[in-house]
Enzyme design. Structure first.
Site, PDB file in Angstrom:
ATOM      1  N   LYS A  29       0.855  -1.191   0.000  1.00 28.28           N
ATOM      2  CA  LYS A  29       0.000   0.000   0.000  1.00 28.28           C
ATOM      3  C   LYS A  29       0.886   1.234   0.000  1.00 28.28           C
ATOM      4  O   LYS A  29       2.035   1.179   0.470  1.00 28.28           O
ATOM      5  CB  LYS A  29      -0.869   0.004   1.265  1.00 28.28           C
ATOM      6  CG  LYS A  29      -2.114   0.836   1.153  1.00 28.28           C
ATOM      7  CD  LYS A  29      -3.253   0.068   0.509  1.00 28.28           C
ATOM      8  CE  LYS A  29      -4.482   0.949   0.335  1.00 28.28           C
ATOM      9  NZ  LYS A  29      -5.612   0.192  -0.210  1.00 28.28           N
TER      10      LYS A  29
ATOM     11  N   VAL B 146     -20.233   0.931  -5.195  1.00 26.17           N
ATOM     12  CA  VAL B 146     -20.454  -0.503  -4.950  1.00 26.17           C
ATOM     13  C   VAL B 146     -21.866  -0.746  -4.401  1.00 26.17           C
ATOM     14  O   VAL B 146     -22.621  -1.568  -4.931  1.00 26.17           O
ATOM     15  CB  VAL B 146     -19.395  -1.072  -3.979  1.00 26.17           C
ATOM     16  CG1 VAL B 146     -19.651  -2.554  -3.729  1.00 26.17           C
ATOM     17  CG2 VAL B 146     -17.986  -0.862  -4.522  1.00 26.17           C
TER      18      VAL B 146
ATOM     19  N   GLY C 251     -24.884   2.940   2.598  1.00 24.76           N
ATOM     20  CA  GLY C 251     -23.992   3.520   1.590  1.00 24.76           C
ATOM     21  C   GLY C 251     -24.271   2.946   0.218  1.00 24.76           C
ATOM     22  O   GLY C 251     -23.987   1.778  -0.052  1.00 24.76           O
ATOM     23  N   VAL C 252     -24.873   3.780  -0.640  1.00 29.98           N
ATOM     24  CA  VAL C 252     -25.171   3.307  -1.997  1.00 29.98           C
ATOM     25  C   VAL C 252     -24.362   4.112  -3.019  1.00 29.98           C
ATOM     26  O   VAL C 252     -24.910   4.732  -3.928  1.00 29.98           O
ATOM     27  CB  VAL C 252     -26.694   3.323  -2.300  1.00 29.98           C
ATOM     28  CG1 VAL C 252     -27.354   2.111  -1.681  1.00 29.98           C
ATOM     29  CG2 VAL C 252     -27.359   4.601  -1.810  1.00 29.98           C
ATOM     30  N   GLY C 253     -23.046   4.093  -2.840  1.00 28.08           N
ATOM     31  CA  GLY C 253     -22.135   4.721  -3.796  1.00 28.08           C
ATOM     32  C   GLY C 253     -21.867   3.761  -4.934  1.00 28.08           C
ATOM     33  O   GLY C 253     -22.762   3.014  -5.367  1.00 28.08           O
TER      34      GLY C 253
HETATM   35  P1  NAD Z   1     -18.259   5.448  -2.664  1.00 31.22           P
HETATM   36  O1  NAD Z   1     -17.545   6.605  -2.090  1.00 31.22           O
HETATM   37  O2  NAD Z   1     -18.627   5.435  -4.094  1.00 31.22           O
HETATM   38  O3  NAD Z   1     -19.596   5.164  -1.819  1.00 31.22           O
HETATM   39  C1  NAD Z   1     -19.693   5.293  -0.451  1.00 31.22           C
HETATM   40  C2  NAD Z   1     -21.092   5.823  -0.149  1.00 31.22           C
HETATM   41  O4  NAD Z   1     -21.290   5.803   1.269  1.00 31.22           O
HETATM   42  C3  NAD Z   1     -21.301   7.270  -0.608  1.00 31.22           C
HETATM   43  O5  NAD Z   1     -22.474   7.335  -1.396  1.00 31.22           O
HETATM   44  C4  NAD Z   1     -21.434   8.047   0.687  1.00 31.22           C
HETATM   45  O6  NAD Z   1     -22.305   9.150   0.587  1.00 31.22           O
HETATM   46  C5  NAD Z   1     -21.976   6.985   1.622  1.00 31.22           C
HETATM   47  N1  NAD Z   1     -21.769   7.254   3.045  1.00 31.22           N
HETATM   48  C6  NAD Z   1     -20.688   7.781   3.655  1.00 31.22           C
HETATM   49  N2  NAD Z   1     -20.885   7.840   4.986  1.00 31.22           N
HETATM   50  C7  NAD Z   1     -22.110   7.323   5.221  1.00 31.22           C
HETATM   51  C8  NAD Z   1     -22.867   7.109   6.377  1.00 31.22           C
HETATM   52  N3  NAD Z   1     -22.420   7.458   7.581  1.00 31.22           N
HETATM   53  N4  NAD Z   1     -24.093   6.544   6.256  1.00 31.22           N
HETATM   54  C9  NAD Z   1     -24.562   6.189   5.043  1.00 31.22           C
HETATM   55  N5  NAD Z   1     -23.885   6.385   3.900  1.00 31.22           N
HETATM   56  C10 NAD Z   1     -22.680   6.948   3.985  1.00 31.22           C
HETATM   57  O7  NAD Z   1     -17.338   4.182  -2.299  1.00 31.22           O
HETATM   58  P2  NAD Z   1     -17.376   2.720  -2.952  1.00 31.22           P
HETATM   59  O8  NAD Z   1     -16.347   2.641  -4.002  1.00 31.22           O
HETATM   60  O9  NAD Z   1     -18.791   2.367  -3.247  1.00 31.22           O
HETATM   61  O10 NAD Z   1     -16.853   1.835  -1.742  1.00 31.22           O
HETATM   62  C11 NAD Z   1     -17.694   1.559  -0.639  1.00 31.22           C
HETATM   63  C12 NAD Z   1     -16.896   0.813   0.418  1.00 31.22           C
HETATM   64  O11 NAD Z   1     -16.400  -0.399  -0.131  1.00 31.22           O
HETATM   65  C13 NAD Z   1     -15.670   1.574   0.914  1.00 31.22           C
HETATM   66  O12 NAD Z   1     -15.494   1.286   2.271  1.00 31.22           O
HETATM   67  C14 NAD Z   1     -14.534   0.986   0.111  1.00 31.22           C
HETATM   68  O13 NAD Z   1     -13.302   1.056   0.798  1.00 31.22           O
HETATM   69  C15 NAD Z   1     -14.985  -0.464  -0.011  1.00 31.22           C
HETATM   70  N6  NAD Z   1     -14.430  -1.136  -1.184  1.00 31.22           N
HETATM   71  C16 NAD Z   1     -14.635  -0.615  -2.422  1.00 31.22           C
HETATM   72  C17 NAD Z   1     -14.105  -1.270  -3.526  1.00 31.22           C
HETATM   73  C18 NAD Z   1     -14.317  -0.738  -4.921  1.00 31.22           C
HETATM   74  O14 NAD Z   1     -13.989  -1.468  -5.892  1.00 31.22           O
HETATM   75  N7  NAD Z   1     -14.858   0.458  -5.089  1.00 31.22           N
HETATM   76  C19 NAD Z   1     -13.356  -2.466  -3.361  1.00 31.22           C
HETATM   77  C20 NAD Z   1     -13.209  -2.994  -2.066  1.00 31.22           C
HETATM   78  C21 NAD Z   1     -13.751  -2.303  -0.989  1.00 31.22           C
END
Ligand code: NAD
Length: 355
Positions: free
Chosen positions: A83, A187, A183-185
């Site tokens: 990392k 993923v 969290g509906v970002g």
């Molecule tokens: P993202 O930033 O696209 O989505 C995260 C979402 O969570 C956002 O919509 C944000 O508004 C919401 N959020 C933040 N705080 C919150 C809270 N207190 N309550 C409710 N919602 C909240 O991130 P992502 O890429 O979708 O990743 C999500 C998680 O999965 C992260 O922890 C990331 O480390 C992990 N992850 C992602 C990947 C990937 O390929 N993107 C791979 C492995 C792990």
């Protein structure tokens, strides 16, 4: 390009290499940790974060690098774990010169570590890093990379959620199951879509109202307040926002049979795996269920380069990996999170023995 980059070695027990890169001219202050390369070169993202101190950054880069070793080992990516972190506020310090400096820091490791996207580092930033080193992965398809990993992570989490439903309820069909997604970002949003289409009753919380409204409109996702989601009665809770949300305060309030989500480091401390187990809650270890993204990137390292079909086939092994862990956990009467760590350690140790 600045030539004032100072690279120094920090000996850390249990880690192959930890290096610090400091450049007073560009303001770069970064670390790269290579945890273990027994199974292959170390792969892990490049995070930019406003750490309170250098010690905090060093702690984080080591923890994350080790996590990557474990994740890659259990997912059989053929890679090791590493990392990189840059200290600083992404809104203030980002510059091409800074990313070129990180590129040179990565390059100084001669391929022992390959970097990738992470918090506050975008594909555009990686394109700059690539001007200083070839050890960059996860670039766009146009640049010969595997592209954005999120949809692959979501696919793996979806398959893992089905496996968890099957394990907990003897029926892996999401139809009619109540599923809560925090969290509906990138993923969580894709997961909500897949689960809704499969007939689940999906509840979601997010701080981003527009995202929620979009999912409600398109897929009928029900909305719930952010401070209610962890307490709501459901069949499965999928945390896809933040780490550390499974802790002494939240675990007694959970009203679910299963926790299976994408966020990294869900357990605040390792012992919280036992707290879940003691309450009869099935846990899908985070770094096993969310490995779809890293598996997708790892295919870039295959001979002939990236191939989506190969990536999908490997991601489809996630349910099997989870079932193996739950079986070990049951037989040895240990939490699945501990079973995952022991399995990762064993795979790495076997790699050492045959190396
Ligand atoms: P993202 O930033 O696209 O989505 C995260 C979402 O969570 C956002 O919509 C944000 O508004 C919401 N959020 C933040 N705080 C919150 C809270 N207190 N309550 C409710 N919602 C909240 O991130 P992502 O890429 O979708 O990743 C999500 C998680 O999965 C992260 O922890 C990331 O480390 C992990 N992850 C992602 C990947 C990937 O390929 N993107 C791979 C492995 C792990």
């Amino acid at each position: 390009m600045s030539d004032t980059l100072q690279i120094s070695e920090i000996p850390v027990e249990g880690y192959e290499r930890v290096v610090r890169g400091v450049d007073p001219e560009t303001g770069l202050h970064a670390f790269v940790a290579v945890h273990d390369t027994t199974l292959g070169p170390a792969l892990g993202g490049l995070r930019m974060w406003n750490y309170a101190s250098e010690e905090d950054a060093l702690f984080d880069v080591r923890r994350l690098a080790k996590g990557m070793s474990y994740k890659s080992a259990v997912a059989h990516t053929g890679l090791g774990g590493g990392k990189a972190v840059i200290i600083g506020d992404a809104k203030l310090i980002k510059s091409d010169e800074l990313y070129l400096g990180v590129g040179r820091l990565v390059d100084s490791l001669g391929g022992l570590y390959t970097t990738a996207e992470d918090v506050n580092t975008t594909i555009a930033d990686l394109e700059i890093v690539r001007r200083a080193t070839k050890y960059v992965s996860g670039l766009s398809r146009e640049s010969g990379g595997s592209g954005n990993p999120s949809s692959y992570t979501a696919y793996g989490v979806y398959l893992g959620v089905r496996a968890a439903l099957g394990w907990a309820f003897d029926n892996d069909d999401p139809k009619g199951r109540t599923i809560a997604i925090q969290g509906v970002g990138a993923v969580g949003g894709a997961l909500a879509e897949r689960l809704s289409e499969a007939g689940a009753i999906v509840y979601a919380a997010d701080r981003n109202q527009a995202r929620l409204d979009d999912l409600t409109e398109k897929f009928g996702v029900k909305q719930i307040a952010a401070d209610e989601i962890l307490k709501m009665e459901c069949d499965l809770l999928a945390p896809c926002a933040l780490g550390g949300i499974l802790n002494d305060e939240t675990i007694p309030q959970l009203c679910t049979k299963v926790v299976a989500g994408a966020a990294n480091n869900l357990l605040l401390k390792p012992e919280h795996g036992k707290s879940l187990n003691d309450r009869g809650i099935l846990y899908a270890p985070d770094y096993v269920i969310n490995a779809g993204g890293i598996v997708n990137v790892s295919v870039e390292f295959h001979e002939g380069g990236y191939n989506e079909v190969v990536a999908l086939r490997k991601i489809e092994r996630i349910p099997q990996a989870l079932k193996e862990l739950w079986t070990i956990a049951k037989e040895e009467n240990i939490p699945p999170s501990d079973a995952a760590d022991s399995l990762a350690q064993r795979i790495i140790a076997e790699g050492h023995a045959t190396a």
